[in-house]
Scaffold this motif. Structure first.
Motif, PDB file in Angstrom:
ATOM      1  N   PHE A  13       0.824  -1.213   0.000  1.00  0.00           N
ATOM      2  CA  PHE A  13       0.000   0.000   0.000  1.00  0.00           C
ATOM      3  C   PHE A  13       0.853   1.256   0.000  1.00  0.00           C
ATOM      4  CE2 PHE A  13      -2.535  -3.314   1.879  1.00  0.00           C
ATOM      5  CZ  PHE A  13      -3.801  -3.098   1.355  1.00  0.00           C
ATOM      6  N   ILE A  14       0.538   2.177  -0.900  1.00  0.00           N
ATOM      7  CA  ILE A  14       1.060   3.533  -0.767  1.00  0.00           C
ATOM      8  C   ILE A  14      -0.081   4.299  -0.109  1.00  0.00           C
ATOM      9  CG2 ILE A  14       1.913   5.606  -1.928  1.00  0.00           C
ATOM     10  CD1 ILE A  14       3.118   3.891  -4.103  1.00  0.00           C
ATOM     11  N   MET A  15       0.072   4.497   1.191  1.00  0.00           N
ATOM     12  CA  MET A  15      -1.001   5.111   1.988  1.00  0.00           C
ATOM     13  C   MET A  15      -0.936   6.615   1.757  1.00  0.00           C
ATOM     14  SD  MET A  15      -0.326   3.164   5.597  1.00  0.00           S
ATOM     15  CE  MET A  15       1.386   3.573   5.893  1.00  0.00           C
ATOM     16  N   ASP A  16      -1.829   7.126   0.963  1.00  0.00           N
ATOM     17  CA  ASP A  16      -1.735   8.546   0.625  1.00  0.00           C
ATOM     18  C   ASP A  16      -3.070   9.257   0.867  1.00  0.00           C
ATOM     19  OD1 ASP A  16      -0.463  10.822  -0.172  1.00  0.00           O
ATOM     20  OD2 ASP A  16      -0.413  10.340  -2.314  1.00  0.00           O
ATOM     21  N   GLY A  17      -2.980  10.536   1.208  1.00  0.00           N
ATOM     22  CA  GLY A  17      -4.180  11.357   1.359  1.00  0.00           C
ATOM     23  C   GLY A  17      -4.549  11.682   2.803  1.00  0.00           C
ATOM     24  N   ASN A  18      -3.670  11.362   3.739  1.00  0.00           N
ATOM     25  CA  ASN A  18      -3.969  11.655   5.151  1.00  0.00           C
ATOM     26  C   ASN A  18      -4.121  13.159   5.399  1.00  0.00           C
ATOM     27  OD1 ASN A  18      -3.563   8.956   5.489  1.00  0.00           O
ATOM     28  ND2 ASN A  18      -1.664   9.137   6.674  1.00  0.00           N
ATOM     29  N   GLY A  19      -3.197  13.923   4.813  1.00  0.00           N
ATOM     30  CA  GLY A  19      -3.215  15.371   5.030  1.00  0.00           C
ATOM     31  C   GLY A  19      -4.489  15.992   4.475  1.00  0.00           C
ATOM     32  N   ARG A  20      -4.851  15.591   3.256  1.00  0.00           N
ATOM     33  CA  ARG A  20      -6.071  16.136   2.638  1.00  0.00           C
ATOM     34  C   ARG A  20      -7.311  15.748   3.439  1.00  0.00           C
ATOM     35  NH1 ARG A  20      -4.661  13.887  -3.088  1.00  0.00           N
ATOM     36  NH2 ARG A  20      -2.962  12.997  -1.855  1.00  0.00           N
ATOM     37  N   TRP A  21      -7.321  14.523   3.939  1.00  0.00           N
ATOM     38  CA  TRP A  21      -8.455  14.045   4.744  1.00  0.00           C
ATOM     39  C   TRP A  21      -8.667  14.968   5.945  1.00  0.00           C
ATOM     40  CZ3 TRP A  21      -9.483  12.415   9.688  1.00  0.00           C
ATOM     41  CH2 TRP A  21     -10.638  11.644   9.872  1.00  0.00           C
ATOM     42  N   LEU A 180      -0.182  -3.634  -5.852  1.00  0.00           N
ATOM     43  CA  LEU A 180       0.138  -2.380  -5.176  1.00  0.00           C
ATOM     44  C   LEU A 180      -1.090  -1.476  -5.251  1.00  0.00           C
ATOM     45  CD1 LEU A 180       2.156  -0.367  -3.848  1.00  0.00           C
ATOM     46  CD2 LEU A 180       2.848   0.289  -6.136  1.00  0.00           C
ATOM     47  N   ILE A 181      -1.550  -1.042  -4.104  1.00  0.00           N
ATOM     48  CA  ILE A 181      -2.733  -0.187  -4.041  1.00  0.00           C
ATOM     49  C   ILE A 181      -2.299   1.205  -3.595  1.00  0.00           C
ATOM     50  CG2 ILE A 181      -4.970   0.181  -2.903  1.00  0.00           C
ATOM     51  CD1 ILE A 181      -4.998  -2.912  -2.379  1.00  0.00           C
ATOM     52  N   ARG A 182      -2.631   2.231  -4.388  1.00  0.00           N
ATOM     53  CA  ARG A 182      -2.350   3.600  -3.966  1.00  0.00           C
ATOM     54  C   ARG A 182      -3.655   4.346  -3.807  1.00  0.00           C
ATOM     55  NH1 ARG A 182       2.408   7.808  -5.310  1.00  0.00           N
ATOM     56  NH2 ARG A 182       1.686   9.419  -3.895  1.00  0.00           N
ATOM     57  N   THR A 183      -3.817   4.987  -2.672  1.00  0.00           N
ATOM     58  CA  THR A 183      -5.035   5.752  -2.386  1.00  0.00           C
ATOM     59  C   THR A 183      -4.858   7.219  -2.761  1.00  0.00           C
ATOM     60  OG1 THR A 183      -4.252   6.084  -0.120  1.00  0.00           O
ATOM     61  CG2 THR A 183      -5.749   4.218  -0.496  1.00  0.00           C
ATOM     62  N   SER A 184      -5.935   7.949  -2.703  1.00  0.00           N
ATOM     63  CA  SER A 184      -5.999   9.419  -2.807  1.00  0.00           C
ATOM     64  C   SER A 184      -5.962   9.980  -4.223  1.00  0.00           C
ATOM     65  CB  SER A 184      -4.918  10.109  -1.953  1.00  0.00           C
ATOM     66  OG  SER A 184      -3.716  10.287  -2.678  1.00  0.00           O
ATOM     67  N   GLY A 185      -6.053   9.107  -5.230  1.00  0.00           N
ATOM     68  CA  GLY A 185      -6.183   9.606  -6.598  1.00  0.00           C
ATOM     69  C   GLY A 185      -4.876   9.893  -7.315  1.00  0.00           C
ATOM     70  N   GLU A 186      -3.747   9.855  -6.588  1.00  0.00           N
ATOM     71  CA  GLU A 186      -2.456  10.079  -7.262  1.00  0.00           C
ATOM     72  C   GLU A 186      -2.079   8.812  -8.020  1.00  0.00           C
ATOM     73  OE1 GLU A 186      -1.729  13.017  -7.087  1.00  0.00           O
ATOM     74  OE2 GLU A 186      -2.458  13.703  -5.143  1.00  0.00           O
ATOM     75  N   LYS A 187      -1.570   9.010  -9.229  1.00  0.00           N
ATOM     76  CA  LYS A 187      -1.232   7.836 -10.050  1.00  0.00           C
ATOM     77  C   LYS A 187       0.254   7.857 -10.367  1.00  0.00           C
ATOM     78  CE  LYS A 187      -5.930   7.558 -11.731  1.00  0.00           C
ATOM     79  NZ  LYS A 187      -6.394   8.750 -10.950  1.00  0.00           N
TER      80      LYS A 187
END
Ligand code: IPE
Ligand code: IPE
Ligand code: MG
Length: 235
Positions: A13-21, A180-187
């Motif tokens: 997992f690329i855990m992304d988007g915590n800050g935006r959340w 591999l799963i990446r969250t938050s819409g970044e590709k």
């Protein structure tokens, strides 16, 4: 559907988007990191239940050191506290815990906590959880190349093949990620496991990491199961 074939052995997992959340809720970015811990727990629980053997998380990149010092300090503190707190869960569920990355940049106390956790869980065999901390793909390839060059100087006649290079990476002995799963819409890969992801399947979701829980994980695994992995061959 053949379960053994359709269930990934290693999910990363690329855990992304915590800050935006957090910002969307008018809160400091760090609240997103705190909430993200609950997502890690949810993913781990489901992984144990579904029988995924290796689950890894990109928790902090080498590039993340350039974030504001307060955020870096808060993240490092969170890592240490969470590791200690989760130890009983690792022991109860027979989970081996590994932290991989550039240790030189971590504080002595965090490094000591990591050593303790890794030693205590070393004999656990049901599943392996990996936290990539102060990690980057280029750093990993570079440190591997340097160590391999050193070995070749020490043993000039030694023949090494491409497969041997794997054993110099910090992920030696760990199967390459299947999914591999990446969250938050970044590709993008953001300098994660560059060498190891040569044939990894990617799933990108707009869900922010703190909102990524069991249902979103199940959906990603279903997407993976529908893929045709050819590895360059004709099927
Ligand atoms: C991911 O969330 C966690 C880390 C990189 C440590 P971010 O902190 O990158 O959150 P966004 O991308 O700014 O929303
Ligand atoms: C990638 O997220 C690193 C981790 C999840 C630890 P970033 O938020 O740092 O990535 P970029 O900056 O958007 O590429
Ligand atoms: Mg981010």
């Amino acid at each position: 559907m053949d379960k053994a074939e359709r269930l990934p052995r290693h999910v990363s997992f690329i855990m992304d988007g915590n800050g935006r959340w957090a910002r969307r809720r008018g809160k400091e970015r760090i609240y997103g990191h705190y909430e993200g811990v609950a997502s890690v727990r949810a993913v781990m629980e489901a992984s144990v239940e579904w029988g995924v053997e290796y689950v890894s998380f990109f928790a902090f990149s080498e590039e993340n050191w350039d974030r504001p010092s307060e955020e870096v300090a808060a993240l490092m503190e969170l890592m240490g506290v969470m590791m200690e707190k989760e130890l009983p869960t690792f022991m109860d569920n027979d989970i081996r815990f590994l932290v991989l990355g550039n240790r030189e940049r971590l504080s002595d106390s965090l490094s000591a906590t990591i050593d303790r956790m890794m030693t205590q869980t070393a004999g656990n065999g049901r599943m392996t959880m990996i936290l990539f901390l102060s990690y980057s793909g280029k750093w990993d390839i570079f440190q591997a190349a340097r160590r391999m060059a050193h070995d070749l100087i020490e043993n000039p006649g030694r023949e090494l093949g491409q497969g041997d290079f794997d054993s110099y990476l910090v992920t030696a002995g760990i199967p390459d990620p299947d999914l591999l799963i990446r969250t938050s819409g970044e590709k993008r890969i953001s300098n994660y496991m560059l060498w190891q992801s040569a044939y990894t399947e990617f799933v990108f979701t707009d869900t922010l990491w703190p909102d990524f829980r069991r249902e979103q994980y199940r959906a990603a695994l279903e997407e993976y199961a529908s893929r045709d992995r050819r590895f360059g061959k004709v099927k």
